[in-house]
Structure formats: C-alpha cells, structure tokens
Design a protein around this motif. Structure first.
Motif, mmCIF file in Angstrom:
data_model
loop_
_atom_site.group_PDB
_atom_site.id
_atom_site.type_symbol
_atom_site.label_atom_id
_atom_site.label_comp_id
_atom_site.label_asym_id
_atom_site.label_seq_id
_atom_site.Cartn_x
_atom_site.Cartn_y
_atom_site.Cartn_z
ATOM 1 N N ILE A 111 40.272 18.619 17.930
ATOM 2 C CA ILE A 111 40.565 17.542 18.875
ATOM 3 C C ILE A 111 40.973 18.183 20.198
ATOM 4 C CG2 ILE A 111 42.055 15.580 19.388
ATOM 5 C CD1 ILE A 111 42.382 15.269 16.313
ATOM 6 N N ILE A 112 40.287 17.790 21.263
ATOM 7 C CA ILE A 112 40.552 18.321 22.602
ATOM 8 C C ILE A 112 41.067 17.175 23.472
ATOM 9 C CG2 ILE A 112 39.560 19.456 24.624
ATOM 10 C CD1 ILE A 112 37.415 20.585 22.726
ATOM 11 N N GLU A 113 42.183 17.434 24.176
ATOM 12 C CA GLU A 113 42.793 16.410 25.021
ATOM 13 C C GLU A 113 43.089 16.948 26.419
ATOM 14 O OE1 GLU A 113 46.172 14.327 23.396
ATOM 15 O OE2 GLU A 113 45.377 14.498 21.379
ATOM 16 N N PRO A 114 42.137 16.869 27.345
ATOM 17 C CA PRO A 114 42.455 17.200 28.735
ATOM 18 C C PRO A 114 43.090 15.985 29.416
ATOM 19 C CG PRO A 114 40.127 16.721 28.524
ATOM 20 C CD PRO A 114 40.711 16.635 27.146
ATOM 21 N N GLY A 115 43.980 16.250 30.371
ATOM 22 C CA GLY A 115 44.625 15.151 31.075
ATOM 23 C C GLY A 115 45.045 15.559 32.472
ATOM 24 N N LEU A 116 45.379 14.548 33.249
ATOM 25 C CA LEU A 116 45.820 14.772 34.620
ATOM 26 C C LEU A 116 46.842 13.704 34.975
ATOM 27 C CD1 LEU A 116 45.313 16.433 37.244
ATOM 28 C CD2 LEU A 116 43.739 14.611 37.900
ATOM 29 N N ARG A 117 47.933 14.127 35.597
ATOM 30 C CA ARG A 117 48.961 13.211 36.075
ATOM 31 C C ARG A 117 49.203 13.512 37.543
ATOM 32 N NH1 ARG A 117 52.872 10.005 33.707
ATOM 33 N NH2 ARG A 117 54.723 9.641 34.960
ATOM 34 N N ALA A 118 49.284 12.478 38.350
ATOM 35 C CA ALA A 118 49.626 12.606 39.764
ATOM 36 C C ALA A 118 50.949 11.894 39.968
ATOM 37 C CB ALA A 118 48.547 11.991 40.640
#
Length: 178
Positions: free
Chosen positions: A135-142
């Motif tokens: 399971i791969i979970e890329p994410g981004l928060r600004a």
C-alpha cells in the motif's frame, strides 16, 4: 444511505475559595457538530466538523488585582473521500482560530496584559493505492499561518507491506510543522 449529523456540547464551572486569602474560579464550555453525507449511487463520502470552545480562569486575592486568563478557539473541517476498487482519494480543508487573553497585576502594581488571535488555514490531499500486499500513500498538505504570514508546503509518503495477518512493515516520512 448512512448520512448522519451529531451535535455535542459541554459546560463546566468550578472554583475554590480560600477564606481571607484568595478565590480561584474556572469555567469551560464549547460545542459543535459533526456530519457525514453519503450521496446515493456515489463512491464519495463528505464529512465535516464545526466546533468552538473556551476556557476562563480568574484568581482573586485580597488586593483584588486582576489575574485572569482566557483561551478560546474554533475549528471548521471539510473532508472528502472518494473510493475506487484499489484506491482511496482523500482531500479537504481545515480552518482553525485561537485566541488568548491574559491579564496579571503583580505585587508591586505592574499590570501585564496580552491579547493574541491567530488563524490557520490548511488544505490536504492523500492518495492510498493498493497493489497486491503493498500500500502506497503519497500526500501533500499546504498550511498557512495567518498571524505569522508563513506558508508551508508539507509533502508526505507512507509505504506499507502486509506480509501476513500478523506481520507487516511500514515506512513513513514527510515534512511536518507545528
């Protein structure tokens, strides 16, 4: 089906009176709501929270000089989750506000006061993709801190492998701010 809304709240007041010395009183309260919307014939779930809370404390001594503090805040969150066969896309935004008020007069008569307000605004997106046992979970928060005028981009990644029902390994890294 399964949409719902929950309301919550609390109120608490207490104090202590030390005769001829001081009294200390505090109050806290707040409330809000959580909701979840599940549109029919859709793979999307919409959820959110609106909340407010406040805490006040007041110390009164024989000299009756002001010694008090107040902390309050609000929170608004909208979250969207879209489900696929082997993936989930989660995105949303969050708005937080915090206020503090402080007043204290010391034994020599000097009064200290501080009133601060701050607001934070954030947006985020995470993709959870399953490929076999991985399971791969890329994410981004600004994140924007209004009182500081500071903007932060925070990339994140998590990788998990399920070797069996009782054993799995997970790696996670990212940039996080306080």
């Amino acid at each position: 089906e399964g949409s719902k809304i929950d309301f919550f709240g609390f109120s608490f007041t207490d104090g202590v009176n030390l005769q001829d010395i001081a009294s200390l009183d505090w109050t806290s309260g707040g409330g809000g709501m959580n909701f979840k919307l599940i549109p029919s014939s859709s793979n999307l779930i919409i959820s959110g929270t609106l909340a407010y809370s406040k805490y006040d404390i007041n110390l009164t001594e024989i000299d009756e000089a002001p010694r008090k503090n107040s902390v309050g805040g609000f929170n608004a969150l909208m979250d969207f989750a879209s489900y696929g066969k082997n993936s989930t896309l989660n995105y949303g935004f969050e708005l937080n506000g915090i206020s503090t008020k402080y007043q204290f007069r010391n034994f020599v008569g000097i009064t200290f006061e501080q009133n601060e307000n701050t607001t934070e605004l954030a947006g985020y997106v995470t993709l959870r993709q399953k490929a076999g046992a991985v399971i791969i979970e890329p994410g981004l928060r600004a994140q924007f801190y209004a009182s500081l005028g500071d903007f932060s981009i925070e990339p994140r990644i998590a990788i998990k492998s399920n070797f069996s029902d009782n054993f799995r390994l997970k790696f996670a890294a990212g940039k996080y701010s306080l």
